[in-house]
Scaffold this motif. Sequence first.
Motif, PDB file in Angstrom:
ATOM      1  N   TRP A  22      16.150 -89.482   0.239  1.00  0.00           N
ATOM      2  CA  TRP A  22      16.095 -88.016   0.242  1.00  0.00           C
ATOM      3  C   TRP A  22      14.992 -87.520  -0.686  1.00  0.00           C
ATOM      4  N   LEU A  23      14.904 -88.121  -1.870  1.00  0.00           N
ATOM      5  CA  LEU A  23      13.855 -87.731  -2.808  1.00  0.00           C
ATOM      6  C   LEU A  23      12.479 -88.053  -2.238  1.00  0.00           C
ATOM      7  N   ALA A  24      12.360 -89.204  -1.582  1.00  0.00           N
ATOM      8  CA  ALA A  24      11.077 -89.605  -1.002  1.00  0.00           C
ATOM      9  C   ALA A  24      10.636 -88.633   0.087  1.00  0.00           C
ATOM     10  N   GLU A  25      11.592 -88.102   0.854  1.00  0.00           N
ATOM     11  CA  GLU A  25      11.246 -87.168   1.924  1.00  0.00           C
ATOM     12  C   GLU A  25      10.647 -85.870   1.392  1.00  0.00           C
ATOM     13  N   GLY A  26      10.875 -85.558   0.131  1.00  0.00           N
ATOM     14  CA  GLY A  26      10.307 -84.351  -0.464  1.00  0.00           C
ATOM     15  C   GLY A  26       8.915 -84.537  -1.025  1.00  0.00           C
ATOM     16  N   LEU A  27       8.369 -85.742  -0.928  1.00  0.00           N
ATOM     17  CA  LEU A  27       7.041 -86.036  -1.468  1.00  0.00           C
ATOM     18  C   LEU A  27       5.998 -86.049  -0.348  1.00  0.00           C
ATOM     19  N   PRO A  28       4.882 -85.344  -0.513  1.00  0.00           N
ATOM     20  CA  PRO A  28       3.828 -85.387   0.515  1.00  0.00           C
ATOM     21  C   PRO A  28       3.316 -86.792   0.790  1.00  0.00           C
ATOM     22  N   ALA A  29       3.277 -87.643  -0.235  1.00  0.00           N
ATOM     23  CA  ALA A  29       2.738 -88.995  -0.057  1.00  0.00           C
ATOM     24  C   ALA A  29       3.551 -89.795   0.951  1.00  0.00           C
ATOM     25  N   THR A  30       4.860 -89.602   0.995  1.00  0.00           N
ATOM     26  CA  THR A  30       5.700 -90.344   1.936  1.00  0.00           C
ATOM     27  C   THR A  30       5.296 -90.055   3.374  1.00  0.00           C
ATOM     28  N   HIS A  31       5.072 -88.797   3.678  1.00  0.00           N
ATOM     29  CA  HIS A  31       4.720 -88.413   5.032  1.00  0.00           C
ATOM     30  C   HIS A  31       3.306 -88.866   5.393  1.00  0.00           C
ATOM     31  N   TYR A  32       2.412 -88.856   4.409  1.00  0.00           N
ATOM     32  CA  TYR A  32       1.048 -89.295   4.711  1.00  0.00           C
ATOM     33  C   TYR A  32       0.989 -90.807   4.908  1.00  0.00           C
ATOM     34  N   MET A  33       1.820 -91.565   4.188  1.00  0.00           N
ATOM     35  CA  MET A  33       1.850 -93.014   4.402  1.00  0.00           C
ATOM     36  C   MET A  33       2.135 -93.319   5.863  1.00  0.00           C
ATOM     37  N   ARG A  34       3.110 -92.598   6.426  1.00  0.00           N
ATOM     38  CA  ARG A  34       3.454 -92.828   7.829  1.00  0.00           C
ATOM     39  C   ARG A  34       2.304 -92.430   8.748  1.00  0.00           C
ATOM     40  N   LEU A  35       1.666 -91.318   8.428  1.00  0.00           N
ATOM     41  CA  LEU A  35       0.556 -90.863   9.260  1.00  0.00           C
ATOM     42  C   LEU A  35      -0.620 -91.834   9.193  1.00  0.00           C
ATOM     43  N   ALA A  36      -1.022 -92.211   7.998  1.00  0.00           N
ATOM     44  CA  ALA A  36      -2.197 -93.070   7.830  1.00  0.00           C
ATOM     45  C   ALA A  36      -1.981 -94.435   8.465  1.00  0.00           C
ATOM     46  N   ARG A  37      -0.834 -95.048   8.204  1.00  0.00           N
ATOM     47  CA  ARG A  37      -0.577 -96.373   8.772  1.00  0.00           C
ATOM     48  C   ARG A  37      -0.393 -96.295  10.285  1.00  0.00           C
ATOM     49  N   GLY A  38       0.235 -95.219  10.741  1.00  0.00           N
ATOM     50  CA  GLY A  38       0.431 -95.072  12.180  1.00  0.00           C
ATOM     51  C   GLY A  38      -0.874 -94.917  12.924  1.00  0.00           C
ATOM     52  N   ILE A  39      -1.774 -94.085  12.397  1.00  0.00           N
ATOM     53  CA  ILE A  39      -3.047 -93.839  13.073  1.00  0.00           C
ATOM     54  C   ILE A  39      -4.002 -95.017  12.901  1.00  0.00           C
ATOM     55  N   LEU A  40      -4.135 -95.506  11.695  1.00  0.00           N
ATOM     56  CA  LEU A  40      -5.088 -96.571  11.418  1.00  0.00           C
ATOM     57  C   LEU A  40      -4.699 -97.892  12.085  1.00  0.00           C
ATOM     58  N   LEU A  41      -3.441 -98.267  11.972  1.00  0.00           N
ATOM     59  CA  LEU A  41      -3.027 -99.605  12.372  1.00  0.00           C
ATOM     60  C   LEU A  41      -2.387 -99.660  13.752  1.00  0.00           C
ATOM     61  N   ARG A  42      -1.614 -98.628  14.113  1.00  0.00           N
ATOM     62  CA  ARG A  42      -0.869 -98.693  15.378  1.00  0.00           C
ATOM     63  C   ARG A  42      -1.487 -97.834  16.474  1.00  0.00           C
ATOM     64  N   ASP A  43      -2.604 -97.158  16.185  1.00  0.00           N
ATOM     65  CA  ASP A  43      -3.264 -96.292  17.166  1.00  0.00           C
ATOM     66  C   ASP A  43      -2.326 -95.192  17.654  1.00  0.00           C
ATOM     67  N   ALA A  44      -1.495 -94.684  16.750  1.00  0.00           N
ATOM     68  CA  ALA A  44      -0.625 -93.556  17.086  1.00  0.00           C
ATOM     69  C   ALA A  44      -1.440 -92.265  17.008  1.00  0.00           C
ATOM     70  N   ASP A  45      -0.908 -91.205  17.597  1.00  0.00           N
ATOM     71  CA  ASP A  45      -1.582 -89.916  17.512  1.00  0.00           C
ATOM     72  C   ASP A  45      -0.685 -88.923  16.780  1.00  0.00           C
ATOM     73  N   LEU A  46      -1.251 -87.779  16.421  1.00  0.00           N
ATOM     74  CA  LEU A  46      -0.505 -86.787  15.662  1.00  0.00           C
ATOM     75  C   LEU A  46       0.676 -86.231  16.454  1.00  0.00           C
ATOM     76  N   LEU A  47       0.579 -86.246  17.777  1.00  0.00           N
ATOM     77  CA  LEU A  47       1.690 -85.740  18.580  1.00  0.00           C
ATOM     78  C   LEU A  47       2.921 -86.619  18.411  1.00  0.00           C
ATOM     79  N   SER A  48       2.743 -87.927  18.424  1.00  0.00           N
ATOM     80  CA  SER A  48       3.880 -88.828  18.234  1.00  0.00           C
ATOM     81  C   SER A  48       4.362 -88.841  16.793  1.00  0.00           C
ATOM     82  N   LEU A  49       3.501 -88.433  15.870  1.00  0.00           N
ATOM     83  CA  LEU A  49       3.860 -88.371  14.448  1.00  0.00           C
ATOM     84  C   LEU A  49       4.020 -86.923  13.990  1.00  0.00           C
ATOM     85  N   ALA A  50       4.350 -86.053  14.934  1.00  0.00           N
ATOM     86  CA  ALA A  50       4.398 -84.614  14.671  1.00  0.00           C
ATOM     87  C   ALA A  50       5.322 -84.210  13.526  1.00  0.00           C
TER      88      ALA A  50
END
Length: 361
Positions: A307-335
């Motif tokens: 719960w505390l981690a969900e309140g940190l901007p870094a947590t959400h960016y980790m998912r975005l950066a790793r998803g886009i860089l490594l898994r070729d995800a797009d912002l729509l799937s990581l909306a």
Amino acid sequence: MSSLRRIRAITLKEFRQLSRDRLTFAMVVMVPLIQLLLFGYAINTKVRDIPVALVDQAATSQSRALVARMGASQLVVFTERFTHPHDAETAIIAGRVRAALILPADLERRRQDGRHRGQWLVDGTDTLIASAILQLASLPDDPGLSRPQGNFEVTLFFNPERRAAVNIIPGLIGVILTMTMVLFTASAIVRERERGNLELLITTPVTPMELMIGKIVPYVFAGLVQLVIILTLGFFIFAVPFNGSPLQLLLATLLFIAASLVLGLVISTLAQSQLQAMQMTVFVLIPSILLSGFMFPYEGMPVAAQWLAEGLPATHYMRLARGILLRDADLLSLAPDALWLGGFTLLGLLLAARRFRKRLD
């Protein structure tokens, strides 16, 4: 004796000053308390409850028993069910699950022939989670057996060599940007006050919102420079793949930079000096490094820490950066993560502008 009296006088003065500085006194108590709780309670390298998908094409009592035994291990939780492996792969790319268990229609015949009973599709970007799934895939067909019979084939996506750098470098973007962006703007308002520039701002028609936006715009470009440096070195030195769209990563990073800069502005409106601003920044940096998923898997943390981690901007960016860089995800799937950063930025700007007063305190 006179020297001792002078030392005693200075010592008493410092004690009185420390007792009046509530923030510094709080740092003396809170820093060891926070670190003790984070390292002793929230940080856990033993991964549990990994969200996985299930594709049960056999749909027999044997397959259901196998799935139940997998869940009883407490390593995985079957959060999504599909009828086709392609749908499970899509869920892995989007980051909704970390792996998928594929049980073929001829599961029982495979077991009798000693062949692979099925297949695990695993997001290999997190080496700890990949190792946990590999361990689970080697479970014996019968709990009484000492060695597996017809165990599972494992396919590691995105990081088949299980190199730690593939997971660390994209996360390092978030850590470095958090450290620099928050620190840059955390002292922005108090610096104006300490230098006497606040009087000049009072005589101008600049609104609080215009001041907040003007404060963060220059540092956006500084953050983009850091992004280019990290990606370039990560690609050429550590051979970190860049599987996604550069434009998608740019948009995600801009959202995160804005959120981090606004967080620093909020801190700046709370602090009375640059020293206090730096002290308050520590309360953001420590959890951002330890709870964002950069060093330890999110799934290994207790619910309260998540719960505390969900309140940190870094947590959400980790998912975005790793998803886009490594898994070729797009912002729509990581909306959800992208929208969270955008909402955090808007609310933070409103809060910082409201707290700022165009007058001398």
